[in-house]
Design an enzyme around this catalytic site. Structure first.
Site, PDB file in Angstrom:
ATOM      1  N   TYR A  76       0.836  -1.199   0.000  1.00  0.00           N
ATOM      2  CA  TYR A  76       0.000   0.000   0.000  1.00  0.00           C
ATOM      3  C   TYR A  76       0.875   1.254   0.000  1.00  0.00           C
ATOM      4  N   LYS A 134      12.831  11.520   0.975  1.00  0.00           N
ATOM      5  CA  LYS A 134      12.788  12.705   1.834  1.00  0.00           C
ATOM      6  C   LYS A 134      13.232  12.374   3.253  1.00  0.00           C
ATOM      7  N   ALA A 184      -3.417  -7.712 -10.789  1.00  0.00           N
ATOM      8  CA  ALA A 184      -4.603  -7.688 -11.647  1.00  0.00           C
ATOM      9  C   ALA A 184      -4.227  -7.571 -13.113  1.00  0.00           C
ATOM     10  N   GLY A 235      18.795  14.134 -13.366  1.00  0.00           N
ATOM     11  CA  GLY A 235      17.427  14.611 -13.146  1.00  0.00           C
ATOM     12  C   GLY A 235      17.190  14.748 -11.650  1.00  0.00           C
ATOM     13  N   ALA A 263      19.611   6.479 -12.826  1.00  0.00           N
ATOM     14  CA  ALA A 263      18.380   7.238 -12.580  1.00  0.00           C
ATOM     15  C   ALA A 263      18.126   8.110 -13.803  1.00  0.00           C
ATOM     16  N   GLY A 293      15.245   8.053 -15.603  1.00  0.00           N
ATOM     17  CA  GLY A 293      13.828   8.293 -15.871  1.00  0.00           C
ATOM     18  C   GLY A 293      12.991   7.102 -15.477  1.00  0.00           C
ATOM     19  N   ARG A 294      11.693   7.227 -15.624  1.00  0.00           N
ATOM     20  CA  ARG A 294      10.787   6.154 -15.252  1.00  0.00           C
ATOM     21  C   ARG A 294       9.798   5.909 -16.392  1.00  0.00           C
ATOM     22  N   HIS A 347       7.289  38.463   9.631  1.00  0.00           N
ATOM     23  CA  HIS A 347       8.722  38.684   9.750  1.00  0.00           C
ATOM     24  C   HIS A 347       9.238  37.939  10.964  1.00  0.00           C
TER      25      HIS A 347
HETATM   26  C1  LIG Z   1      13.217   8.043  -5.656  1.00  0.00           C
HETATM   27  C2  LIG Z   1      11.933   8.700  -6.023  1.00  0.00           C
HETATM   28  C3  LIG Z   1      11.601   9.899  -5.427  1.00  0.00           C
HETATM   29  C4  LIG Z   1      10.409  10.536  -5.741  1.00  0.00           C
HETATM   30  N1  LIG Z   1      10.118  11.706  -5.124  1.00  0.00           N
HETATM   31  C5  LIG Z   1       8.944  12.319  -5.390  1.00  0.00           C
HETATM   32  C6  LIG Z   1       8.574  13.520  -4.722  1.00  0.00           C
HETATM   33  O1  LIG Z   1       9.305  14.031  -3.873  1.00  0.00           O
HETATM   34  N2  LIG Z   1       7.385  14.083  -5.029  1.00  0.00           N
HETATM   35  C7  LIG Z   1       6.549  13.552  -5.959  1.00  0.00           C
HETATM   36  O2  LIG Z   1       5.497  14.120  -6.208  1.00  0.00           O
HETATM   37  N3  LIG Z   1       6.867  12.405  -6.609  1.00  0.00           N
HETATM   38  C8  LIG Z   1       8.042  11.791  -6.343  1.00  0.00           C
HETATM   39  N4  LIG Z   1       8.347  10.618  -6.992  1.00  0.00           N
HETATM   40  C9  LIG Z   1       7.415  10.113  -7.996  1.00  0.00           C
HETATM   41  C10 LIG Z   1       6.238   9.389  -7.330  1.00  0.00           C
HETATM   42  O3  LIG Z   1       6.725   8.324  -6.575  1.00  0.00           O
HETATM   43  C11 LIG Z   1       5.261   8.921  -8.387  1.00  0.00           C
HETATM   44  O4  LIG Z   1       4.859  10.004  -9.179  1.00  0.00           O
HETATM   45  C12 LIG Z   1       4.044   8.310  -7.732  1.00  0.00           C
HETATM   46  O5  LIG Z   1       4.396   7.225  -6.937  1.00  0.00           O
HETATM   47  C13 LIG Z   1       3.046   7.889  -8.802  1.00  0.00           C
HETATM   48  O6  LIG Z   1       1.907   7.362  -8.170  1.00  0.00           O
HETATM   49  P1  LIG Z   1       1.021   6.260  -8.894  1.00  0.00           P
HETATM   50  O7  LIG Z   1      -0.127   6.032  -7.986  1.00  0.00           O
HETATM   51  O8  LIG Z   1       0.759   6.654 -10.269  1.00  0.00           O
HETATM   52  O9  LIG Z   1       1.955   4.967  -8.985  1.00  0.00           O
HETATM   53  P2  LIG Z   1       2.859   4.167  -7.978  1.00  0.00           P
HETATM   54  O10 LIG Z   1       3.159   4.931  -6.759  1.00  0.00           O
HETATM   55  O11 LIG Z   1       4.002   3.685  -8.785  1.00  0.00           O
HETATM   56  O12 LIG Z   1       1.947   2.974  -7.516  1.00  0.00           O
HETATM   57  C14 LIG Z   1       1.504   2.017  -8.408  1.00  0.00           C
HETATM   58  C15 LIG Z   1       1.097   0.782  -7.623  1.00  0.00           C
HETATM   59  O13 LIG Z   1       0.461  -0.089  -8.496  1.00  0.00           O
HETATM   60  C16 LIG Z   1       0.842  -1.426  -8.169  1.00  0.00           C
HETATM   61  N5  LIG Z   1       0.616  -2.234  -9.341  1.00  0.00           N
HETATM   62  C17 LIG Z   1       1.235  -2.126 -10.546  1.00  0.00           C
HETATM   63  N6  LIG Z   1       0.726  -3.047 -11.404  1.00  0.00           N
HETATM   64  C18 LIG Z   1      -0.226  -3.730 -10.728  1.00  0.00           C
HETATM   65  C19 LIG Z   1      -1.085  -4.754 -11.093  1.00  0.00           C
HETATM   66  N7  LIG Z   1      -1.079  -5.281 -12.324  1.00  0.00           N
HETATM   67  N8  LIG Z   1      -1.937  -5.239 -10.168  1.00  0.00           N
HETATM   68  C20 LIG Z   1      -1.966  -4.726  -8.900  1.00  0.00           C
HETATM   69  N9  LIG Z   1      -1.147  -3.726  -8.516  1.00  0.00           N
HETATM   70  C21 LIG Z   1      -0.297  -3.237  -9.432  1.00  0.00           C
HETATM   71  C22 LIG Z   1       2.270  -1.281  -7.764  1.00  0.00           C
HETATM   72  O14 LIG Z   1       2.684  -2.363  -6.962  1.00  0.00           O
HETATM   73  C23 LIG Z   1       2.260   0.031  -7.019  1.00  0.00           C
HETATM   74  O15 LIG Z   1       2.020  -0.171  -5.661  1.00  0.00           O
HETATM   75  C24 LIG Z   1       9.530   9.954  -6.681  1.00  0.00           C
HETATM   76  C25 LIG Z   1       9.861   8.744  -7.273  1.00  0.00           C
HETATM   77  C26 LIG Z   1      11.041   8.113  -6.947  1.00  0.00           C
HETATM   78  C27 LIG Z   1      11.358   6.821  -7.596  1.00  0.00           C
HETATM   79  C1  LIG Z   2      13.461  39.367  21.588  1.00  0.00           C
HETATM   80  C2  LIG Z   2      12.469  39.901  20.586  1.00  0.00           C
HETATM   81  C3  LIG Z   2      12.054  39.093  19.554  1.00  0.00           C
HETATM   82  C4  LIG Z   2      11.160  39.573  18.622  1.00  0.00           C
HETATM   83  N1  LIG Z   2      10.791  38.746  17.596  1.00  0.00           N
HETATM   84  C5  LIG Z   2       9.932  39.213  16.660  1.00  0.00           C
HETATM   85  C6  LIG Z   2       9.565  38.403  15.558  1.00  0.00           C
HETATM   86  O1  LIG Z   2      10.017  37.259  15.410  1.00  0.00           O
HETATM   87  N2  LIG Z   2       8.706  38.900  14.642  1.00  0.00           N
HETATM   88  C7  LIG Z   2       8.191  40.156  14.772  1.00  0.00           C
HETATM   89  O2  LIG Z   2       7.428  40.563  13.908  1.00  0.00           O
HETATM   90  N3  LIG Z   2       8.527  40.946  15.786  1.00  0.00           N
HETATM   91  C8  LIG Z   2       9.383  40.513  16.739  1.00  0.00           C
HETATM   92  N4  LIG Z   2       9.741  41.330  17.775  1.00  0.00           N
HETATM   93  C9  LIG Z   2       9.115  42.662  17.843  1.00  0.00           C
HETATM   94  C10 LIG Z   2       9.802  43.619  16.904  1.00  0.00           C
HETATM   95  O3  LIG Z   2      11.168  43.712  17.233  1.00  0.00           O
HETATM   96  C11 LIG Z   2       9.123  44.980  16.953  1.00  0.00           C
HETATM   97  O4  LIG Z   2       7.759  44.839  16.682  1.00  0.00           O
HETATM   98  C12 LIG Z   2       9.722  45.919  15.916  1.00  0.00           C
HETATM   99  O5  LIG Z   2      11.104  46.091  16.118  1.00  0.00           O
HETATM  100  C13 LIG Z   2       9.005  47.271  15.950  1.00  0.00           C
HETATM  101  O6  LIG Z   2       9.557  48.085  14.968  1.00  0.00           O
HETATM  102  P1  LIG Z   2       9.541  49.656  15.143  1.00  0.00           P
HETATM  103  O7  LIG Z   2      10.090  50.212  13.876  1.00  0.00           O
HETATM  104  O8  LIG Z   2       8.222  50.110  15.578  1.00  0.00           O
HETATM  105  O9  LIG Z   2      10.515  49.973  16.370  1.00  0.00           O
HETATM  106  P2  LIG Z   2      11.968  49.517  16.766  1.00  0.00           P
HETATM  107  O10 LIG Z   2      12.434  48.359  16.013  1.00  0.00           O
HETATM  108  O11 LIG Z   2      11.965  49.423  18.240  1.00  0.00           O
HETATM  109  O12 LIG Z   2      12.871  50.720  16.310  1.00  0.00           O
HETATM  110  C14 LIG Z   2      12.747  51.978  16.861  1.00  0.00           C
HETATM  111  C15 LIG Z   2      14.011  52.740  16.589  1.00  0.00           C
HETATM  112  O13 LIG Z   2      13.823  54.086  16.945  1.00  0.00           O
HETATM  113  C16 LIG Z   2      14.994  54.579  17.562  1.00  0.00           C
HETATM  114  N5  LIG Z   2      14.613  55.717  18.374  1.00  0.00           N
HETATM  115  C17 LIG Z   2      13.798  55.717  19.467  1.00  0.00           C
HETATM  116  N6  LIG Z   2      13.654  56.976  19.930  1.00  0.00           N
HETATM  117  C18 LIG Z   2      14.351  57.768  19.104  1.00  0.00           C
HETATM  118  C19 LIG Z   2      14.584  59.174  19.084  1.00  0.00           C
HETATM  119  N7  LIG Z   2      14.034  59.991  19.976  1.00  0.00           N
HETATM  120  N8  LIG Z   2      15.372  59.662  18.120  1.00  0.00           N
HETATM  121  C20 LIG Z   2      15.949  58.853  17.200  1.00  0.00           C
HETATM  122  N9  LIG Z   2      15.765  57.523  17.182  1.00  0.00           N
HETATM  123  C21 LIG Z   2      14.976  57.000  18.126  1.00  0.00           C
HETATM  124  C22 LIG Z   2      15.510  53.402  18.334  1.00  0.00           C
HETATM  125  O14 LIG Z   2      16.884  53.555  18.593  1.00  0.00           O
HETATM  126  C23 LIG Z   2      15.187  52.257  17.398  1.00  0.00           C
HETATM  127  O15 LIG Z   2      16.283  52.002  16.537  1.00  0.00           O
HETATM  128  C24 LIG Z   2      10.656  40.887  18.722  1.00  0.00           C
HETATM  129  C25 LIG Z   2      11.071  41.706  19.759  1.00  0.00           C
HETATM  130  C26 LIG Z   2      11.979  41.239  20.685  1.00  0.00           C
HETATM  131  C27 LIG Z   2      12.419  42.138  21.782  1.00  0.00           C
END
Ligand SMILES: Cc1cc2nc3c(=O)[nH]c(=O)nc-3n(C[C@H](O)[C@H](O)[C@H](O)COP(=O)(O)OP(=O)(O)OC[C@H]3O[C@@H](n4cnc5c(N)ncnc54)[C@H](O)[C@@H]3O)c2cc1C
Ligand SMILES: Cc1cc2nc3c(=O)[nH]c(=O)nc-3n(C[C@H](O)[C@H](O)[C@H](O)COP(=O)(O)OP(=O)(O)OC[C@H]3O[C@@H](n4cnc5c(N)ncnc54)[C@H](O)[C@@H]3O)c2cc1C
Lengths: 65, 474, 474
Positions: free
Chosen positions: C43, C56, C118, C188, C275, C277-278, C450
């Site tokens: 399956y 993956k 089948a 590929g 590898a 193609g298929r 952000h």
């Molecule tokens: C190494 C590798 C990495 C891949 N990575 C990705 C990816 O990251 N993302 C992505 O989208 N695709 C990826 N693919 C492609 C993906 O695996 C295929 O596109 C997908 O499996 C196709 O699905 P399907 O249902 O058409 O066929 P399949 O998954 O091949 O399944 C067909 C099934 O039918 C069965 N079957 C065949 N003949 C019969 C029969 N006569 N009677 C009963 N059962 C039968 C088989 O046993 C099998 O289980 C990858 C493929 C490989 C080889």
């Molecule tokens: C630890 C931490 C993690 C965070 N993580 C995130 C996150 O992941 N995602 C997110 O969206 N937000 C996050 N934040 C919040 C984010 O940092 C703030 O929302 C953002 O910086 C606000 O931007 P701002 O321009 O309003 O002010 P600020 O970034 O605070 O900038 C204000 C500036 O004005 C200057 N200033 C102040 N007064 C004066 C003055 N009188 N004259 C001249 N300059 C002055 C200061 O020096 C400063 O440089 C985090 C905050 C902290 C503390």
């Protein structure tokens, strides 16, 4: 217009571009009946609403005072 | 005018070069406005220097070491040695690259950069005091001003930051040795991110939180996933307790906490990190000079064009209120400048997404189920547990889930809560869905690459339609 | 009827339980169809057992070890030991969890599972030979059949797979020791993913490719990022050469290649992974019995409802043609069944996204600039280099870029090419954008968290509008 607004809180469902266009053309997007799924307002709907508003305006100014 | 003063003029004056300010400045340059950006400390503000970037750098680096040391199940045997000073200096390099990038981008876009501390001096002027004694000051006249002065860590009574024993996130991100033990006061996102880092580095971490759960801003089932993992990492939680005082004791300190019944507990540790929130920096701006007042929390109130009550003064970023997140400030910075330039811009977004970079991450956008119900929607919810995601299993990280909330009539996607590996990235698609007014069907019909974590977004959406393939529909 | 045969009937008969077949079966169960799924081997098909998932899993696990061993710059000193047999057995556990999950989901949705091979026996019947001698066979009558038999690795002349010296991806994913040296024939995506894994595990990898570049299906600048990184990992590329024969030599083998001028080169290695193609599995189905013929490549042609030329027979997944990707097969599986159930479904998607899990990853969706121009669009393109992404720098992985292609008139997003960390996840947002008919403005106006890699998507979009903040607009 329908008394029962289709959306709660007066929320308008429209893409950002449609919302911006409404502001640009000066139409209240909340008053537009959208033509999209669920009443979503498209840019096209906004333009049409703006056209309608303009026509009403023009009719208004054309009519003798 | 004071002797030695120079007076210059600018169309747009921006105070503060954090994400709010520098983005505004660059956009102003792009729109050919005459723009001046004043910064007293470091380009990039809190975010680049002491916030988002340094925290994420340490989180990522720590994970590299921690993941390898806990991968025996995968056939990997490693015992990495972490040199925290080295890690911090790498982090500083990352910060330097980004802050010097910000400076270059400002210059390339024609922004006038002024180093110094600005305060309002009159309705249309600021005075900028240059850093260093005898460096003088200058007066700048402006047409429009944008306040972007950000926020600072909030202190609690008896816990003044001394940078040694009682530290804020800023110092926590710049330690040169791993503390043996740490009490973290506050289980908000900053407290939880840093607790996780130090727990993974081997510190004995105790978290003390006044409220009754970790990440109290999040729904219980979301926060619970992070809390369970944190406990697995050895973090010790104490809820319903507030830090009341501390004393030196031997090599370290003893922190006392008090619960609502007045019961006292004591925790010994090398240091205490206080992360109970941040407050806006508006008290040092002499706002009186322009006739502007803040609200009780010190924030500047703004309208949907980022304008304050004073017509030509805008406020963006943390000073303009919650959510205090960098990307909210950036958007406000763009809008403020576009409005000044006469563009039809507005803060009309549906939602500000938010991420927490814990283990696993959290990413949210739009409304929770409860919020949607309160807003009057009849809702439908879909979920996908990460343990049913092929990609999550191949990463060896299958805690968490994706949840989407939609309106039950038309299927519009109203919000999403993700707690999962890469939740901060996965939320982007749902952010677009919310902004676009996309429906469940729109996302379900979109082919999602296999095998990816993003498939869980599609499955959650399908689950809301009773059509999920990789999880049962109920 | 052969003695011992049982005849049963089913509404929908599905042959093959890979992603195409099992998804079709589960959806059929959801739609209350009487459905039978026949699988001869395991399956989940190729994808779960020998493709997407195992590859993956090994890529992710290898990265855990490799990242830690190359993180001195981050202050991390580690020398992980990898026990490949242990890693492969962990991978087998992941596969088992998922394949048993598929079996359970099928049962929970009321799918009749039949184990065996089948082949068509008449217009409305298949014969299923049960595995193992004396296990007999059964005949199943069907109203509708869905062929989902997938694909197998293509062999090249003189390089018959022996599972020891000359191996396919299947064996490569199940080795119990890291080969000292490996020649990979074909650059590929499968060849490149596995080359990267083995190079990171310490194998001396030589890639031989007939065409003149790595990942020839991708644009030059996209493929170049992966190739440069692969070279840094020590992979040795030989382009314009085809593997012509091999001989045993000492402990290993010598592979001979020939270029178009007939010049011969020789490479010694422990094994060769072919590898190239298929090919679809259609030759073993006795298609004559239902009057169905394949095209020259062995594929079954289908219309936009996944129907073959025979009215009640559908084909989904790899047998139905390129792109041979799991998620394309899953969508086809859903549509085939929904069409059978009388729903207004169709294969009306704009694009099948694709990912390559190399270092860095590639994610693409929709049209390239060239394809869009060929389709008659006048295009605008935006890019964001990952070295300008704060999040990428904090991950220590800043190779690559995000590119978006849009139509220049209305700004509709037509496609995207990403080569970056997590590109496989980042492409999801742009996949939704392409399906929704979103414009550059729509994505630009959406607030992106952000600091995330996803901000690079927004910046690329802004760059197309000359409004990127974190990169220069040109
Ligand atoms: C190494 C590798 C990495 C891949 N990575 C990705 C990816 O990251 N993302 C992505 O989208 N695709 C990826 N693919 C492609 C993906 O695996 C295929 O596109 C997908 O499996 C196709 O699905 P399907 O249902 O058409 O066929 P399949 O998954 O091949 O399944 C067909 C099934 O039918 C069965 N079957 C065949 N003949 C019969 C029969 N006569 N009677 C009963 N059962 C039968 C088989 O046993 C099998 O289980 C990858 C493929 C490989 C080889
Ligand atoms: C630890 C931490 C993690 C965070 N993580 C995130 C996150 O992941 N995602 C997110 O969206 N937000 C996050 N934040 C919040 C984010 O940092 C703030 O929302 C953002 O910086 C606000 O931007 P701002 O321009 O309003 O002010 P600020 O970034 O605070 O900038 C204000 C500036 O004005 C200057 N200033 C102040 N007064 C004066 C003055 N009188 N004259 C001249 N300059 C002055 C200061 O020096 C400063 O440089 C985090 C905050 C902290 C503390």
């Amino acid at each position: 217009a329908d008394e029962e607004t289709p959306t709660a809180s007066g929320r308008v469902f429209a893409a950002p571009s449609a919302r911006r266009l409404a502001r640009e053309l000066g139409v209240d997007i909340g008053s537009i009946d959208g033509s999209g799924p669920g009443g979503r307002v498209s840019e096209h709907d906004v333009r049409a609403a703006a056209e309608d508003a303009k026509e009403v305006d023009e009719e208004g100014s054309d009519s003798p005072e | 005018m004071v002797v030695g003063d120079v007076t210059t003029g600018t169309d747009v004056l921006i105070i503060g070069a954090g994400p709010g300010g520098y983005v505004a400045a660059i956009r102003a340059g792009q729109l050919d406005l005459d723009v001046t950006l004043v910064e007293k400390e470091a380009y990039g503000g809190t975010c680049l220097n002491h916030g988002c970037i340094p925290s994420k750098a340490l989180i990522s680096a720590t994970d590299v070491a921690h993941d390898a040391s806990t991968a025996e199940e995968m056939g990997i045997h490693a015992d990495p040695a972490v040199d925290l000073a080295g890690m911090v200096s790498w982090k500083d390099d990352v910060v330097d690259q980004l802050t010097s990038g910000v400076e270059k981008l400002c210059k390339a876009n024609g922004v006038n950069l002024v180093e110094g501390r600005a305060e309002f001096a009159g309705e249309n002027t600021v005075r900028v005091a240059h850093a260093g004694e005898g460096q003088g000051s200058e007066t700048i006249e402006f047409e429009h001003a944008i306040v972007a002065t950000g926020s600072r860590p909030m202190a609690i009574p008896n816990f003044e930051f001394d940078g040694e024993r009682i530290i804020s996130s800023r110092e926590a991100l710049a330690l040169d040795a791993v503390p043996e033990s740490l009490v973290v006061v506050g289980a908000g996102y900053i407290g939880m991110e840093l607790s996780t880092v130090f727990a993974k580095l081997g510190t004995d971490v105790t978290v003390v939180e006044m409220l009754d759960s970790a990440l109290p801003a999040y729904e219980d089932d979301v926060a619970r996933v992070v809390k369970s993992r944190a406990e697995e990492l050895g973090i010790d939680f104490h809820f319903g307790e507030g830090a009341s005082e501390w004393v030196e004791s031997g090599d370290g300190i003893t922190i006392k906490t008090e619960d609502e019944d007045g019961e006292i507990s004591e925790f010994g540790a090398e240091k205490a990190l206080v992360a109970v929130g941040r407050e806006p920096v508006t008290d040092t701006l002499n706002l009186d000079a322009i006739g502007l007042a803040t609200d009780e929390g010190g924030f500047l109130e703004t309208d949907d064009r980022a304008r304050t009550d004073v017509e030509n003064v805008f406020a963006v970023g943390d000073v303009a209120g919650e959510p205090m997140l960098a990307h909210k400030g950036m958007k406000e910075g763009e809008v403020a400048v576009e409005v000044i330039a006469g563009e039809p811009s507005a803060l009309d977004y549906q939602s500000v997404p938010a991420a927490v970079f814990t283990d696993p991450e959290i990413g949210t956008v739009g409304m929770t189920e409860e919020e949607a119900e309160e807003a009057g929607f009849s809702t439908v919810v879909g979920e996908m547990p990460m343990r049913a995601s092929g990609r999550a299993l191949t990463l060896g990280e299958s805690d968490g889930f994706v949840r989407v909330v939609a309106d039950d009539d038309a299927g519009f996607i109203l919000g999403a809560q993700i707690v999962a590996p890469e939740a901060s990235e996965l939320i982007a698609e749902l952010g677009l869905a919310v902004e676009m007014g996309a429906t469940l069907e729109d996302v379900a019909a979109t082919i999602h690459t296999h095998p990816t974590l993003g498939e869980a977004v599609m499955e959650a959406v399908e689950n809301a339609r009773d059509r999920a393939i990789h999880t049962l529909n109920r």
